[in-house]
Scaffold this active site. Structure first.
Site, PDB file in Angstrom:
ATOM      1  N   CYS A 284       1.056  -1.149   0.273  1.00 11.23           N
ATOM      2  CA  CYS A 284      -0.278   0.108  -0.069  1.00 11.23           C
ATOM      3  C   CYS A 284       1.028   1.494  -0.043  1.00 11.23           C
ATOM      4  O   CYS A 284       2.000   1.123  -0.532  1.00 11.23           O
ATOM      5  CB  CYS A 284      -1.212   0.296   1.140  1.00 11.23           C
TER       6      CYS A 284
ATOM      7  N   ARG B  94      -2.990  -0.140   5.551  1.00  9.79           N
ATOM      8  CA  ARG B  94      -3.582  -2.165   4.682  1.00  9.79           C
ATOM      9  C   ARG B  94      -3.034  -3.120   4.424  1.00  9.79           C
ATOM     10  O   ARG B  94      -3.717  -4.198   4.516  1.00  9.79           O
ATOM     11  CB  ARG B  94      -3.813  -1.118   2.849  1.00  9.79           C
TER      12      ARG B  94
ATOM     13  N   ASP C 265      -8.437   3.712   0.177  1.00  7.70           N
ATOM     14  CA  ASP C 265      -7.282   4.025   1.374  1.00  7.70           C
ATOM     15  C   ASP C 265      -8.143   5.232   2.428  1.00  7.70           C
ATOM     16  O   ASP C 265      -8.594   5.801   2.544  1.00  7.70           O
ATOM     17  CB  ASP C 265      -6.383   4.983   1.045  1.00  7.70           C
TER      18      ASP C 265
HETATM   19  P1  4NP Z   1      -1.885   2.248   4.166  1.00  9.97           P
HETATM   20  O1  4NP Z   1      -2.643   3.924   4.647  1.00  9.97           O
HETATM   21  O2  4NP Z   1      -1.242   3.199   2.335  1.00  9.97           O
HETATM   22  O3  4NP Z   1      -2.786   2.284   4.046  1.00  9.97           O
HETATM   23  O4  4NP Z   1      -0.843   2.499   4.597  1.00  9.97           O
HETATM   24  C1  4NP Z   1      -2.261   5.300   4.221  1.00  9.97           C
HETATM   25  C2  4NP Z   1      -1.040   5.498   5.013  1.00  9.97           C
HETATM   26  C3  4NP Z   1      -0.388   6.734   5.668  1.00  9.97           C
HETATM   27  C4  4NP Z   1      -0.645   7.665   4.677  1.00  9.97           C
HETATM   28  C5  4NP Z   1      -1.528   7.432   3.796  1.00  9.97           C
HETATM   29  C6  4NP Z   1      -2.756   6.610   3.707  1.00  9.97           C
HETATM   30  N1  4NP Z   1      -0.178   9.254   4.789  1.00  9.97           N
HETATM   31  O5  4NP Z   1      -0.380  10.328   4.076  1.00  9.97           O
HETATM   32  O6  4NP Z   1       0.892   9.428   5.515  1.00  9.97           O
END
Ligand code: 4NP
Length: 162
Positions: free
Chosen positions: A11, A17, A129
Site C-alpha cells: 500500500c 492496508r 485508503d
Molecule cells: P496505507 O494508508 O497506505 O494503507 O498504509 C496510509 C497511511 C499513511 C498515509 C496515507 C495512507 N499518509 O498519507 O501518511
C-alpha cells in the site's frame, strides 16, 4: 522441500492496508493447514512511516473482531520484485508506483491488484485508503481485505496463479 510461494502486499504507507492483508493472508494459510507453503510480507511505496507499527485505528478495528497482529513498516525496494513471486497492490496508484520500479516483463507479470480476488468486488479495483475518512472506512477496508485474502489463497490453491 519446495520453496514457499512468497507474496508481498503493498500500500502507500504500509501502516493500514497492506500489513493487515499480509497477516490475514497468513491466518487463512494457517486455517487451511498450509503453513510453509506460502509466506507473506508487506511494504509501502512511500517512506513516511518506515519503522512504525500498524495504525491504531486498524489495529482496534481488527481487535474488535478478535484478530491481533503486528508489523514494522518498510518501503518497497526494486529487489522485492525479484524476491517475491507475487506483488499485490491495494489500489491503482500503488500499482503504478510498483510498475515504475519494475525493469523486466517478468517483474511486471507478478503484480495483481488485491481486489482481483474479492468475490464481492463488483468491478471495484481498489481497497479504498481509509487514512482521511471516518471509522467506517476502516471497517469497510477490513471486510474487503479479509474477503480478498481468502480469495487470493483460493485462487492460488486452484492453480490460477504461480
Ligand atoms: P496505507 O494508508 O497506505 O494503507 O498504509 C496510509 C497511511 C499513511 C498515509 C496515507 C495512507 N499518509 O498519507 O501518511
Amino acid at each position: 522441500m519446495t520453496q514457499p510461494v512468497r507474496i508481498l502486499f503493498v500500500c502507500l504507507g504500509n501502516i493500514i492496508r497492506s500489513p493487515l492483508a499480509a497477516r490475514l493472508f497468513e491466518r487463512e494459510v494457517e486455517e487451511a493447514g498450509l503453513e510453509g507453503k506460502y509466506e507473506a510480507d508487506a511494504a509501502g511505496t512511500a517512506d513516511y512511516h518506515v519503522g512504525q507499527a500498524p495504525d491504531e485505528r486498524m489495529v482496534r478495528t481488527a481487535a474488535r473482531r478478535g484478530f491481533h497482529y503486528t508489523h514494522r513498516a518498510r518501503q518497497i525496494e526494486r529487489s522485492d520484485l525479484d524476491e517475491f513471486d507475487l506483488v499485490i497492490p491495494m489500489d491503482l496508484e500503488n500499482k503504478t508506483d510498483i510498475e515504475a520500479l519494475a525493469r523486466k516483463p517478468e517483474q511486471r507479470a507478478k503484480i495483481h491488484l488485491l481486489r482481483e480476488f474479492d468475490p464481492k468486488a463488483h468491478g471495484a479495483l481498489a481497497v479504498p485508503d481509509p487514512w482521511y475518512g471516518g471509522p467506517s472506512g476502516f471497517e469497510d477496508a477490513y471486510d474487503i481485505i479479509e474477503r480478498s485474502a481468502r480469495g487470493l489463497l483460493e485462487a492460488l490453491e486452484a492453480g490460477k496463479l504461480p
